[in-house]
Every structure is written in structure tokens, then in C-alpha cells.
Scaffold this motif. Structure first.
Motif: not given
Ligand code: PRT
Ligand code: MG
Length: 221
Positions: A112-139
Motif C-alpha cells: 500500500f502506497d501510503y505517501a501517495s494516498a496522502v498526496r492525492r488526498g484520498a480517504r484512508i480507512r484506519v483501524a485502531t484502538k486509539y481513535v482519539n489520538t489517531a484523530r488528532e494526529h491525522f487532523a
């Protein structure tokens, strides 16, 4: 806790194991092993100190509501707890114990080409136990994500098409490797901290202070 004894909340496994040397530095030993004992309350060599064994994610809750005076929890757990309860959660965090160390990272399947997905502004589906920390990080990074809350085995999610990526803790990297995943972003270093109930800090100060001081002196850099 109505009695004057001190109750320490710990999770079994790595936190319990890595806390034993700190307790020893405070002159406290624990005769029973929580891995083999079925007891949820363990006595210690100090009649005024007992240990309650709870789930890692429940430690802040026990300390916040006074079910324990003091506890040890990972920064990962404390951030999620804080996001849910806010800063007035009654938890005092005097000390980073520098134990149970790992890092929180974003990982994806090898192809999976994460960097290119980010560059394209694609919506990435992220599974995690740490939804609040993850939300802040990606925001903060301006990355568009759909977060999927899981309670464990996050590594499985990308393998069965449930998610494109995961946010999870990594220590040796062995689990990611065994499941064909690679780390693509480092979110933050994680270690465990001492948390103290604010009322206990006042009411049981004489019992708590020597333990906090002994822990502080015994912390490994
Ligand atoms: O296991 P359980 O579901 O009962 O609860 P828990 O996972 O919350 O507890 P526990 O005891 O596993 O973890 C307690 C705390 O240890 C966490 O809150 C972290 O602060 C800290 N810690 C340190 C870790 C790790 N290292 C760690 N490697 N917690 C979990 N892991 C897991 C990680 O989630 C992944 O599945 O180990 C796997 C990765 O390890 P490596 O070595 O293969 O990279
Ligand atoms: Mg675990």
C-alpha cells in the motif's frame, strides 16, 4: 478507599513486571504472581500497601474514582482516557516511569502506497484502538481518514480488507513483520506514567510521598 492503606492499580504483564523493581526500590516486595494467582487484590510486604490487578485501560478509571489511590498506565491509555473525561478527570501525573516503552505508529500492508494516498488526498480507512489520538494526529497532518474502532488485533484489519492502515503500538516490530505490515509514520513515543488520585494525594500524602520519591530516584533514563 475508606481505610488508610494505599491501593495501587496495575495491569498484569509488562507493566506489573516492570513495576516490581520500582516497588523494590521503595522497599516493597510482592509475594504473589498475578499470572498464576486468581486473586484480584494482592498483598505486599508492606501491610499498608496493596495491589489491585485490573485491565490496562481500566487503570485511569480506578484511580480517577478512588477505587485505587495510585496506578501505572501507558501514555496511550492515558491520552484516550483524557480525551474521554477531560483534564478535570482528577488524575495527577507526577512521574514518567520510563517503563513499558514502545511507540505509536501508522502501519500499512507492504504493497500500500501510503505517501501517495496522502498526496492525492484520498480517504484512508484506519483501524485502531486509539481513535482519539489517531484523530488528532491525522487532523494535524491534514490527512483524511475514516477511523474504525477495534479493541485488539488491529494487525488483522488490513489483511482482511477492513482497513487500509492501522494505528498501533510497536516495540520490536515483530508483530507487524509477521503480518506483512510496515511502519510508515511515527506518531509518538510511549511509556508508562504514575497516576495519583487528587484526593488521595492530599489525604494520604504521608504514605504516598516516600513511594513517589523512591520511584523517581529509581527511574531509568
Ligand atoms: O493485552 P490486554 O488486551 O489485556 O491489554 P493491553 O494490551 O492494553 O495491555 P498490555 O499489558 O498488553 O499493555 C499495557 C501497556 O504496555 C500498553 O498500554 C502500552 O503502554 C505498553 N506497551 C509497551 C505495549 C507494547 N509495548 C506492545 N508492544 N502494549 C502493547 N504492545 C502490543 C502492540 O499492541 C502489538 O500488538 O504488542 C504488539 C507489538 O509488539 P512487537 O514487539 O511485535 O512490535
Ligand atoms: Mg496487550
Amino acid at each position: 478507599m475508606s481505610d488508610a492503606a494505599l491501593t495501587l492499580a496495575l495491569s498484569k504483564g509488562r507493566i506489573f513486571d516492570e513495576t516490581l523493581p520500582l516497588l523494590a526500590a521503595a522497599g516493597i516486595s510482592v509475594p504473589e504472581n498475578p499470572e498464576t494467582s486468581r486473586k484480584l487484590i494482592l498483598p505486599t510486604s508492606d501491610p499498608a500497601v496493596r495491589i489491585v490487578i485490573v485491565r490496562a485501560t481500566d487503570v485511569p478509571t480506578y484511580v480517577q474514582y478512588g477505587g485505587a489511590d495510585v496506578g501505572i498506565a501507558g501514555k496511550d491509555v492515558l491520552l484516550e482516557h483524557g480525551a474521554q473525561y477531560g483534564d478535570d478527570s482528577g488524575l495527577y501525573q507526577p512521574l514518567d516511569l520510563n517503563i513499558a516503552k514502545c511507540r505509536m505508529s501508522v502501519a500499512v500492508p507492504q504493497g500500500f502506497d501510503y505517501a501517495s494516498a496522502v498526496r492525492r488526498g484520498a480517504r484512508i480507512r484506519v483501524a485502531t484502538k486509539y481513535v482519539n489520538t489517531a484523530r488528532e494526529h491525522f487532523a494535524a497532518k491534514g490527512v483524511h481518514v475514516d477511523l474504525i474502532k477495534l479493541y485488539g488485533s488491529m494487525e488483522l484489519a488490513p489483511l482482511v480488507g477492513l482497513a487500509d492502515a492501522i494505528v498501533d503500538l510497536v516495540s520490536t516490530g515483530g508483530t507487524l513483520k509477521a503480518n506483512g505490515l510496515v511502519e510508515v509514520e511515527h506518531i509518538m513515543p510511549i511509556s508508562s506514567r504514575l497516576v495519583v488520585n487528587r484526593a488521595s494525594l492530599k489525604l494520604k500524602h504521608a504514605r504516598l510521598r516516600p513511594i513517589i520519591d523512591a520511584f523517581a530516584k529509581a527511574v531509568q533514563p
